[in-house]
Scaffold this motif. Structure first.
Motif, PDB file in Angstrom:
ATOM      1  N   LEU A   1       1.728  38.538  74.207  1.00 30.76           N
ATOM      2  CA  LEU A   1       0.636  39.243  73.546  1.00 30.76           C
ATOM      3  C   LEU A   1      -0.130  39.988  74.635  1.00 30.76           C
ATOM      4  N   HIS A   2      -0.161  41.310  74.514  1.00 30.98           N
ATOM      5  CA  HIS A   2      -0.888  42.145  75.479  1.00 30.98           C
ATOM      6  C   HIS A   2      -2.072  42.782  74.744  1.00 30.98           C
TER       7      HIS A   2
ATOM      8  N   ALA B   1      -8.507  50.742  71.597  1.00 33.24           N
ATOM      9  CA  ALA B   1      -7.989  49.388  71.772  1.00 33.24           C
ATOM     10  C   ALA B   1      -6.480  49.455  71.572  1.00 33.24           C
ATOM     11  N   ASP B   2      -5.753  48.661  72.350  1.00 31.80           N
ATOM     12  CA  ASP B   2      -4.286  48.695  72.305  1.00 31.80           C
ATOM     13  C   ASP B   2      -3.771  47.260  72.330  1.00 31.80           C
TER      14      ASP B   2
ATOM     15  N   VAL C   1     -12.494  41.924  75.523  1.00 29.88           N
ATOM     16  CA  VAL C   1     -11.385  41.771  76.478  1.00 29.88           C
ATOM     17  C   VAL C   1     -11.016  43.124  77.074  1.00 29.88           C
ATOM     18  N   GLU C   2     -11.173  43.244  78.391  1.00 33.70           N
ATOM     19  CA  GLU C   2     -10.749  44.479  79.054  1.00 33.70           C
ATOM     20  C   GLU C   2      -9.233  44.555  79.066  1.00 33.70           C
ATOM     21  N   GLN C   3      -8.597  43.493  79.559  1.00 32.60           N
ATOM     22  CA  GLN C   3      -7.138  43.431  79.556  1.00 32.60           C
ATOM     23  C   GLN C   3      -6.691  41.983  79.695  1.00 32.60           C
ATOM     24  N   ALA C   4      -5.694  41.608  78.909  1.00 30.24           N
ATOM     25  CA  ALA C   4      -5.116  40.262  78.994  1.00 30.24           C
ATOM     26  C   ALA C   4      -3.662  40.334  78.561  1.00 30.24           C
ATOM     27  N   GLU C   5      -2.846  39.543  79.206  1.00 23.84           N
ATOM     28  CA  GLU C   5      -1.452  39.410  78.802  1.00 23.84           C
ATOM     29  C   GLU C   5      -1.113  37.929  78.824  1.00 23.84           C
TER      30      GLU C   5
ATOM     31  N   ALA D   1     -15.291  31.286  74.198  1.00 27.32           N
ATOM     32  CA  ALA D   1     -14.296  31.530  75.241  1.00 27.32           C
ATOM     33  C   ALA D   1     -13.304  32.629  74.865  1.00 27.32           C
ATOM     34  N   GLY D   2     -13.203  32.963  73.570  1.00 28.41           N
ATOM     35  CA  GLY D   2     -12.328  34.057  73.163  1.00 28.41           C
ATOM     36  C   GLY D   2     -11.102  33.648  72.364  1.00 28.41           C
ATOM     37  N   LYS D   3     -11.049  32.426  71.890  1.00 29.49           N
ATOM     38  CA  LYS D   3      -9.895  31.959  71.117  1.00 29.49           C
ATOM     39  C   LYS D   3      -9.697  32.808  69.864  1.00 29.49           C
ATOM     40  N   SER D   4     -10.745  33.051  69.125  1.00 26.17           N
ATOM     41  CA  SER D   4     -10.653  33.838  67.891  1.00 26.17           C
ATOM     42  C   SER D   4     -10.264  35.276  68.186  1.00 26.17           C
ATOM     43  N   ILE D   5     -10.667  35.801  69.316  1.00 30.18           N
ATOM     44  CA  ILE D   5     -10.306  37.169  69.679  1.00 30.18           C
ATOM     45  C   ILE D   5      -8.790  37.292  69.832  1.00 30.18           C
ATOM     46  N   LEU D   6      -8.157  36.282  70.413  1.00 33.15           N
ATOM     47  CA  LEU D   6      -6.695  36.301  70.544  1.00 33.15           C
ATOM     48  C   LEU D   6      -6.025  36.324  69.176  1.00 33.15           C
ATOM     49  N   ILE D   7      -6.507  35.498  68.269  1.00 33.98           N
ATOM     50  CA  ILE D   7      -5.948  35.438  66.916  1.00 33.98           C
ATOM     51  C   ILE D   7      -6.195  36.758  66.181  1.00 33.98           C
TER      52      ILE D   7
END
Length: 116
Positions: free
Chosen positions: A5-6, A62-63, A13-17, A33-39
């Motif tokens: 997941l990128h 956003a990409d 989130v600026e950038q995460a992979e 912490a950002g768990k919901s943002i990932l989902i």
């Protein structure tokens, strides 16, 4: 199976992979912490609703890209739609500052409904 997941310029989130291996995966962490943002990012890649509100402050777009193993059963469906059926299935969503959304499947432009 989800492999990668990128996320770029999504909410805060600026950038995460994130890379996933076989087995059970748990998202854990403190509140905020950002768990919901990932989902939410994964849901967007899968055809969920997106608007300009998902952009990180100051970002132009956003990409989100989600890479999956391509199930054998999906090869025929992809071929019918003249979409590449390689070993990985790449679902990508781009949402710009005006709230316009573009969807891609294995690099080919598709409708959001097709991602769903």
């Amino acid at each position: 199976m989800l492999r990668t997941l990128h996320i770029r310029d999504f909410v805060i989130v600026e950038q995460a992979e994130i890379h996933f291996d076989a087995g059970f995966t748990v998202f854990s962490g403190e509140t905020g912490a950002g768990k919901s943002i990932l989902i939410d990012a994964l849901a967007l890649a899968l055809g969920g609703r997106g608007d300009a509100g998902v952009l990180r402050e100051g970002a132009q777009r956003a990409d989100i890209t989600a890479l999956f193993d391509t199930p054998d059963a999906l090869a025929g469906w992809l071929a019918e739609r003249e979409l590449d059926a390689g070993p990985e299935l790449a679902l990508r969503r781009v949402v710009d500052a005006q709230g316009r959304s573009r969807a891609y499947l294995n690099g080919n432009p598709v409708t959001v409904a097709l991602l769903r």
